[in-house]
Scaffold this active site. Structure first.
Site, mmCIF file in Angstrom:
data_model
loop_
_atom_site.group_PDB
_atom_site.id
_atom_site.type_symbol
_atom_site.label_atom_id
_atom_site.label_comp_id
_atom_site.label_asym_id
_atom_site.label_seq_id
_atom_site.Cartn_x
_atom_site.Cartn_y
_atom_site.Cartn_z
ATOM 1 N N CYS A 166 73.300 -26.874 -16.918
ATOM 2 C CA CYS A 166 72.433 -26.219 -16.509
ATOM 3 C C CYS A 166 71.677 -25.761 -17.598
ATOM 4 O O CYS A 166 70.318 -25.305 -17.376
ATOM 5 C CB CYS A 166 72.778 -24.690 -16.438
ATOM 6 S SG CYS A 166 73.835 -24.603 -14.847
ATOM 7 N N HIS B 118 67.795 -21.663 -8.581
ATOM 8 C CA HIS B 118 68.427 -22.225 -9.646
ATOM 9 C C HIS B 118 68.724 -23.848 -9.392
ATOM 10 O O HIS B 118 69.793 -24.140 -9.071
ATOM 11 C CB HIS B 118 69.738 -21.503 -10.040
ATOM 12 C CG HIS B 118 70.376 -21.890 -11.393
ATOM 13 N ND1 HIS B 118 69.742 -22.729 -12.071
ATOM 14 C CD2 HIS B 118 71.682 -21.705 -11.835
ATOM 15 C CE1 HIS B 118 70.520 -23.063 -13.440
ATOM 16 N NE2 HIS B 118 71.753 -22.245 -13.104
#
Length: 398
Positions: free
Chosen positions: A83, A352
């Site tokens: 991420c 996301h």
């Protein structure tokens, strides 16, 4: 070393997996952001560095450089830091500009909609290991639930933060529009058959506390009953978890002052100077709490304290993760959150796209600092699976 500035930063719309951007190849998705960042900076980058963590491989940095029409002479490469891929790519870009004096475009992209299925010995798997044998390697949902349990972060507090994210994003329409670039859809064999480009995010959504309270928790503790209490079971729900999304973000990085042999002049428009950039390690079992340490380290390197910051941006993978970091930094207490934090919402509202999110919060930071006085500072940070976090501090200098 050459001082490095950000001359422009944009992102594509963020849309849920298999939705509006579901058929757009990740190289084309990234190329839209790269081209727009270069256009706004009025400068052509000499390299492209992109983060991505589940894509089909093939070096999306190079593919995006070619798809953007930058020419065969323009190199590109890719970063996988889960991420944090987009933010680590930006940090690599900063280092590259500082050493070479050449402009680069750095950011991240993720297209879960077009990512291939991975398998090991013929058996499909959801993700690769983040750590080797002998270290904790929790699923991120499991890690968020455990962090909430250890910190006593209630389900109700997590829901309150998620509501905040949606409400702020719904009221910051102009800021969100300013940071976006539209993306052509790729269905249809000819341009005449192309539908309208994708211009908007498919979040945020209208939310109410009563609605969020109906969501079931996403997992149960293997040993404890599911009660909704932070001490007696799972508390993380779909409402307090960022949606999986497709999207890309890119920033044009340039030298901030002339030096011998420099190929790019200082930008003439708005600029944000990089004052520090760090990536730190921590406990792989609790990656969500590590951004607080990264922010402290980045501020220390910049000679600042948290109180000196005009804006704070964190990737909102989970409400629990953000709240744990804000508690550590003294930026939250109970349901109250410092107004400098994610003032236009975040991933909980917008989605996301893993490899892009770390770059997207930097894009958000420069657009927020554009409304701040000269000399204002801001920090962006993200947690990284495997027990790491990245952060960088920017100053508005023009």
């Amino acid at each position: 070393m050459t001082e490095v500035v950000i001359a422009a930063g944009v992102r594509t719309p963020f849309t849920g997996r298999s939705r509006a951007l579901g058929e757009v190849d990740e190289a084309q998705l990234a190329a839209a952001a790269v081209n727009e960042a270069a256009r706004r900076a009025a400068w052509t980058p000499e390299a492209v560095i992109l983060g991505s963590c589940i894509g089909p491989g093939g070096n999306v940095g190079r593919r995006a450089a070619l798809a953007a029409g930058l020419g065969m002479q323009t190199p590109g490469w890719s970063v996988d830091a889960q991420c944090g891929s987009g933010m680590v790519a930006v940090q690599q870009g900063i280092a590259h500009v500082a050493v070479t004096g050449s402009a680069v475009c750095a950011g991240g992209v993720e297209s879960p909609s077009t990512a291939p299925t991975r398998s090991l010995h013929g058996v499909p798997y959801a993700r690769a290991p983040f750590t080797p044998e002998g270290y904790a390697d929790p699923d991120m949902l499991e890690a968020a639930d455990e962090l909430a349990r250890r910190r006593g972060i209630s389900r109700q507090r997590q829901e309150h933060y998620a509501l905040r994210s949606h409400e702020l994003a719904r009221h910051q329409v102009d800021l969100l529009a300013a940071e976006r670039v539209s993306v052509p859809r790729t269905t249809g064999p000819t341009s005449a058959e192309q539908p309208d480009p994708v211009r908007d995010d498919d979040g945020p959504r209208p939310m109410a506390p009563q609605l969020l309270a109906r969501f079931p928790t996403l997992r149960e503790s293997p040993d404890l009953p599911r009660t909704g209490s932070p001490h007696n079971g799972a508390t993380v729900t779909a409402a307090t978890t960022a949606r999986i999304a497709d999207g890309a973000a890119a920033l044009l990085l340039m030298p901030g002052s002339p030096h011998s042999g420099e190929t790019a002049p200082p930008p003439a428009g708005p600029q944000w100077t990089v004052r520090s950039a760090v990536t730190v390690g921590g406990d792989p079992a609790l990656p969500g709490e590590i951004p607080a340490a990264a922010i402290r380290r980045a501020c220390q390197q910049a000679g600042l304290g948290v109180d000196d910051l005009a804006a704070v941006e964190l990737v909102e993978a989970f409400s629990a993760q953000v709240l744990a970091c804000l508690d550590d930094l003294g930026l939250a207490g109970g349901d109250e959150v410092d107004p400098r934090v994610n003032a236009a919402g975040g991933a909980l509202a917008l989605g996301h796209p893993w490899g892009a999110s770390g770059a997207a919060v930097v894009v958000r930071l420069i657009h927020r600092l554009a409304a701040a006085p000269l000399g204002a500072y801001g920090v962006a940070s993200c947690a990284i699976g495997g027990g790491m976090a990245s952060a960088l501090v920017l100053e508005r200098t023009a």
